[in-house]
Enzyme design. Structure first.
Site, short mmCIF file in Angstrom:
data_model
loop_
_atom_site.label_atom_id
_atom_site.label_comp_id
_atom_site.label_asym_id
_atom_site.label_seq_id
_atom_site.Cartn_x
_atom_site.Cartn_y
_atom_site.Cartn_z
N ASN A 58 37.31 18.07 17.47
CA ASN A 58 36.69 19.19 18.18
C ASN A 58 35.43 19.56 17.41
O ASN A 58 35.50 20.12 16.33
CB ASN A 58 37.67 20.37 18.22
CG ASN A 58 37.04 21.63 18.79
OD1 ASN A 58 35.93 21.59 19.32
ND2 ASN A 58 37.74 22.75 18.68
N TRP A 59 34.30 19.22 18.00
CA TRP A 59 33.03 19.42 17.28
C TRP A 59 32.51 20.85 17.37
O TRP A 59 31.49 21.16 16.77
CB TRP A 59 31.99 18.43 17.80
CG TRP A 59 32.16 17.05 17.24
CD1 TRP A 59 33.16 16.62 16.41
CD2 TRP A 59 31.31 15.92 17.46
NE1 TRP A 59 32.98 15.29 16.09
CE2 TRP A 59 31.84 14.84 16.73
CE3 TRP A 59 30.14 15.72 18.20
CZ2 TRP A 59 31.25 13.57 16.73
CZ3 TRP A 59 29.56 14.47 18.19
CH2 TRP A 59 30.10 13.40 17.46
N LYS A 60 33.15 21.68 18.17
CA LYS A 60 32.71 23.08 18.28
C LYS A 60 31.20 23.14 18.54
O LYS A 60 30.69 22.33 19.30
CB LYS A 60 33.14 23.86 17.04
CG LYS A 60 34.64 23.67 16.76
CD LYS A 60 35.21 24.59 15.73
CE LYS A 60 36.71 24.30 15.57
NZ LYS A 60 37.38 25.21 14.66
N HIS A 92 41.53 27.18 23.17
CA HIS A 92 41.36 27.19 21.72
C HIS A 92 41.33 28.65 21.22
O HIS A 92 40.83 29.53 21.91
CB HIS A 92 40.05 26.48 21.34
CG HIS A 92 39.94 26.23 19.87
ND1 HIS A 92 39.50 27.20 19.00
CD2 HIS A 92 40.24 25.15 19.12
CE1 HIS A 92 39.53 26.71 17.77
NE2 HIS A 92 39.98 25.46 17.82
N GLU A 139 39.48 30.12 19.25
CA GLU A 139 38.14 30.73 19.24
C GLU A 139 37.74 31.19 20.64
O GLU A 139 37.04 32.19 20.80
CB GLU A 139 37.12 29.72 18.67
CG GLU A 139 37.29 29.58 17.16
CD GLU A 139 36.98 28.20 16.60
OE1 GLU A 139 36.30 27.40 17.28
OE2 GLU A 139 37.45 27.91 15.49
N GLU A 149 47.85 25.17 16.70
CA GLU A 149 46.81 25.49 15.73
C GLU A 149 47.02 26.90 15.21
O GLU A 149 46.59 27.87 15.84
CB GLU A 149 45.42 25.39 16.38
CG GLU A 149 45.07 24.00 16.86
CD GLU A 149 43.55 23.78 16.86
OE1 GLU A 149 43.13 22.78 16.25
OE2 GLU A 149 42.81 24.60 17.41
N GLY A 208 39.57 26.27 9.80
CA GLY A 208 38.32 26.44 9.07
C GLY A 208 38.47 27.16 7.74
O GLY A 208 37.49 27.56 7.12
N SER A 263 42.49 22.76 9.45
CA SER A 263 42.13 22.18 8.15
C SER A 263 42.78 20.82 7.89
O SER A 263 43.21 20.53 6.77
CB SER A 263 42.46 23.17 7.02
OG SER A 263 41.70 24.36 7.17
N GLY A 294 38.74 19.87 13.35
CA GLY A 294 37.44 20.52 13.49
C GLY A 294 36.45 19.95 12.48
O GLY A 294 35.92 18.86 12.65
N GLY A 295 36.25 20.68 11.39
CA GLY A 295 35.22 20.34 10.40
C GLY A 295 35.22 18.89 9.96
O GLY A 295 34.16 18.25 9.89
P1 13P Z 1 39.27 22.87 11.23
O1 13P Z 1 39.78 21.46 11.18
O2 13P Z 1 37.80 22.98 10.90
O3 13P Z 1 40.14 23.81 10.47
O4 13P Z 1 39.35 23.32 12.77
C1 13P Z 1 40.53 23.12 13.46
C2 13P Z 1 40.29 23.37 14.89
O5 13P Z 1 40.05 24.50 15.29
C3 13P Z 1 40.33 22.24 15.81
O6 13P Z 1 40.33 22.65 17.13
#
Ligand code: 13P
Length: 249
Positions: free
Chosen positions: A9-11, A95, A97, A167, A173, A213, A234-235
């Site tokens: 997930n590149w956000k 998600h 967020e 999640e 994050g 994470s 994510g990251g």
């Molecule tokens: P991180 O891997 O950056 O913690 O993010 C997880 C995430 O929200 C994937 O959708």
């Protein structure tokens, strides 16, 4: 056996040029991977670049959200049919967020999931508790509520096509991963909900990903849990070498 899904997930990261540059390094690093389905979800505008760069491979591309109607006067929204038309095969829904900053609820998550399925997309539906909910001992009840208020209203035929992502919000994050055992416990709660609503066969077939994470150095321990059927990253999915290491766990 449930085939793992490793999804990035590149956000709100990367331009189209940066998307193409990622794939140039990523594709050789995951050549011939058959063990997992690999999905990358860039921002909407970079889906064409991602599709073009991955078209000769089994890597698939997804959106990070969609609207629940296919067209209309809804400024700024993107529909499932539009995503499918540019080559997206997957879509992330609900998600944390989106829930936190854009007021998504279990009800909108359900509508979006139904819309995604109607467009032939594979939904990855996110659930997970916040830190204060975990500390209050409410993790199980939060997961049950998110399930029953959202995807638990799908028909059995619809449910069979979705992937769930657990999640925990406090792990996103933050560098604080849930331990493999904590994640597996939450997955068991969700799988029990699936069994109760859709039957044991559906529960056995349902893929539940862990997100929060996930990094190259903790993915092996997470994937060693029978309950964990992949990762939503994510990251660590933004860097080709790091996401390749995760995919090649
Ligand atoms: P991180 O891997 O950056 O913690 O993010 C997880 C995430 O929200 C994937 O959708």
């Amino acid at each position: 056996m449930r085939k793992p899904v490793m999804a990035g997930n590149w956000k709100l990261y990367k331009t189209a040029a940066e998307t193409s540059a990622f794939f140039e390094k990523f594709m050789p690093a995951i050549a011939d991977r058959k063990r997992a389905e690999i999905v990358i979800c860039p921002p909407f505008v970079n889906i064409p670049a991602a599709v073009a760069a991955s078209s000769a491979s089994s890597v698939e591309v997804g959106g990070q959200d969609l609207f629940w109607l296919q067209e209309g006067a809804y400024t700024g929204e993107v529909s499932g049919n539009m995503l499918a038309a540019i080559g997206a095969r997957w879509v992330i829904i609900g998600h944390s967020e989106r829930r936190q900053y854009f007021h998504e609820t279990d009800e909108t998550v359900l509508k979006k999931t139904q819309a995604a399925l109607a467009s032939g997309l594979n939904p990855i539906v996110c659930v997970g508790e916040r830190l204060e909910e975990r500390e209050a001992g409410a993790t199980e009840s939060v997961l049950r509520t998110q399930f029953t208020g959202g995807i638990g209203a799908l028909t059995p035929e619809q449910f069979a096509k979705i992937v769930i992502a657990y999640e925990p919000v406090w792990a996103i994050g933050t560098g604080k991963t849930a331990t493999p055992e904590m994640a597996a416990d939450a997955h068991r709660v969700l799988r029990a909900e699936v069994a109760q609503r859709y039957g044991q066969a559906a529960a056995d077939a349902c893929r539940i990903l862990y997100g929060g994470s996930v990094k190259p150095d903790n993915v092996k321990g997470l994937m060693a849990q029978e309950e964990i059927d992949g990762a939503l990253v994510g990251g660590a999915s933004l860097d080709p070498a790091s996401f390749a290491a995760i995919v090649n766990f």
